[in-house]
Design a protein around this motif. Structure first.
Motif, short mmCIF file in Angstrom:
data_model
loop_
_atom_site.label_atom_id
_atom_site.label_comp_id
_atom_site.label_asym_id
_atom_site.label_seq_id
_atom_site.Cartn_x
_atom_site.Cartn_y
_atom_site.Cartn_z
N CYS A 210 0.84 -1.20 0.00
CA CYS A 210 0.00 0.00 0.00
C CYS A 210 0.87 1.25 0.00
O CYS A 210 1.62 1.49 0.96
N CYS A 228 -0.02 2.96 -8.82
CA CYS A 228 -1.34 2.70 -9.41
C CYS A 228 -1.22 1.72 -10.58
O CYS A 228 -2.03 0.79 -10.71
N LYS A 232 -1.15 -1.46 -6.93
CA LYS A 232 -1.04 -1.38 -5.48
C LYS A 232 -2.20 -0.58 -4.90
O LYS A 232 -2.78 0.28 -5.57
N ASN A 233 -2.52 -0.85 -3.65
CA ASN A 233 -3.46 0.01 -2.96
C ASN A 233 -2.77 1.34 -2.70
O ASN A 233 -1.54 1.38 -2.48
N ASN A 251 -10.07 5.70 -0.92
CA ASN A 251 -8.61 5.82 -0.95
C ASN A 251 -8.12 7.23 -0.66
O ASN A 251 -6.93 7.51 -0.77
N CYS A 292 -7.11 -0.93 4.77
CA CYS A 292 -6.25 -1.52 3.75
C CYS A 292 -5.65 -2.84 4.24
O CYS A 292 -5.62 -3.84 3.53
#
Length: 297
Positions: A210, A228, A232-233, A251, A292
């Motif tokens: 993340c 992105c 990925k978070n 997010n 997350c």
């Protein structure tokens, strides 16, 4: 086909050697160019008589061009056009009636898709990571570390990786926060300050989970775009330019608008009370990191 030249800030002798035109450009020899693209901070922009002048700039607060305490607006207004990567920056330039064009952020998709690179050893821990989050007020590394310490302890299968330019102040901040929260067994933080190659940056994305950027303002930076693209978070501060890329509400870290108020700005005449940016809420960041980690976001 127009004859094109580029001016950019001379960060190092190594960079100077990368551009064979650098010495000529900085000697102000532009008479045989049709277009000069100046990728510089506004104070370093110069109107070159003859060619069409294009500025590429990035702004870290709202109102910096018109705050009256620097020459950014005057320098920009001497250009024929400005290229920006976000609509917020376009609006900032338009306050001085300068033609502005939004351009895409350049990215090397081939490089990013290399999944076999590992900058660190793979881990079963859930890894949050942040890039460039030094101790400058805009970056909000204090808020990030506090939120992380509030969210997790050493019994959670998690760690935070910080890639910074100077580890000294960051480690000092971590030590101070560790002492102030001595009642709790804290989750681990790893700090890296050495320079990373492009491949090492990709390798960091590959072994982390993340990406977090709680900055008060940021253009759409390369690490965020890479994260992105890698799937990925990501967590970013709400209402900032980063939300032009990260449009998903879950997010986005809750934030409020604040005057900049910085005692020692990195460049004279910026980060003043006449400018604003967005401060992330620590408890919102804490909650979103937990979500997350649990797979809710």
């Amino acid at each position: 086909v127009p004859n094109l030249a580029i001016r950019y800030f001379n960060y190092s002798d190594k960079q100077k050697l990368l551009d064979p035109l650098f010495d000529e450009l900085e000697s102000r020899v532009f008479d045989h160019y049709d277009i000069v693209i100046q990728n510089l901070l506004p104070p370093n922009l110069e109107k070159i008589d003859g060619p069409y002048n294009i500025a590429i700039c990035y702004f870290e607060s709202d109102g910096v061009v018109t705050n009256g305490l620097n020459n950014w607006g005057n320098q920009l207004s001497q250009m024929n056009e400005a290229w920006m990567t976000t609509s917020r920056e376009i609006k900032e330039v338009e306050t001085i009636k300068l033609k502005a064009t939004q351009i895409p952020q350049c990215i090397d998709l081939y490089q990013i898709q290399k999944n076999d690179i590992r900058t660190f050893n793979p881990s079963t821990r859930y890894r949050f990571y942040a890039v460039g989050n030094d101790t400058s007020p805009r970056k909000n590394i204090y808020e990030l570390i506090v939120a992380y310490f509030l969210a997790f302890d050493k019994y959670d299968n998690v760690e935070l990786i910080l890639k910074v330019s100077n580890s000294g102040p960051v480690n000092k901040l971590i030590n101070e926060l560790t002492q102030s929260m001595s009642h709790k067994e804290l989750a681990p933080i790893l700090v890296f300050s050495q320079s990373f190659t492009d491949e090492q940056m990709i390798g960091m994305h590959n072994v982390c989970d993340c990406f977090v950027n709680p900055a008060s303002e940021e253009s759409i930076g390369r690490p965020l775009m890479e994260a992105c693209i890698k799937g990925k978070n990501v967590l970013v501060t709400a209402n900032t330019s980063m939300c032009e890329l990260v449009t998903s509400g879950p997010n986005q870290i809750d934030s409020h608008r604040d005057p900049c108020l910085v005692d020692k700005p990195p460049v004279p005449g910026i980060y003043t009370i006449k400018e604003t940016w967005y401060m992330p809420h620590i408890l919102s960041l804490k909650e979103k990191m937990v979500q997350c980690y649990k797979g809710i976001i």
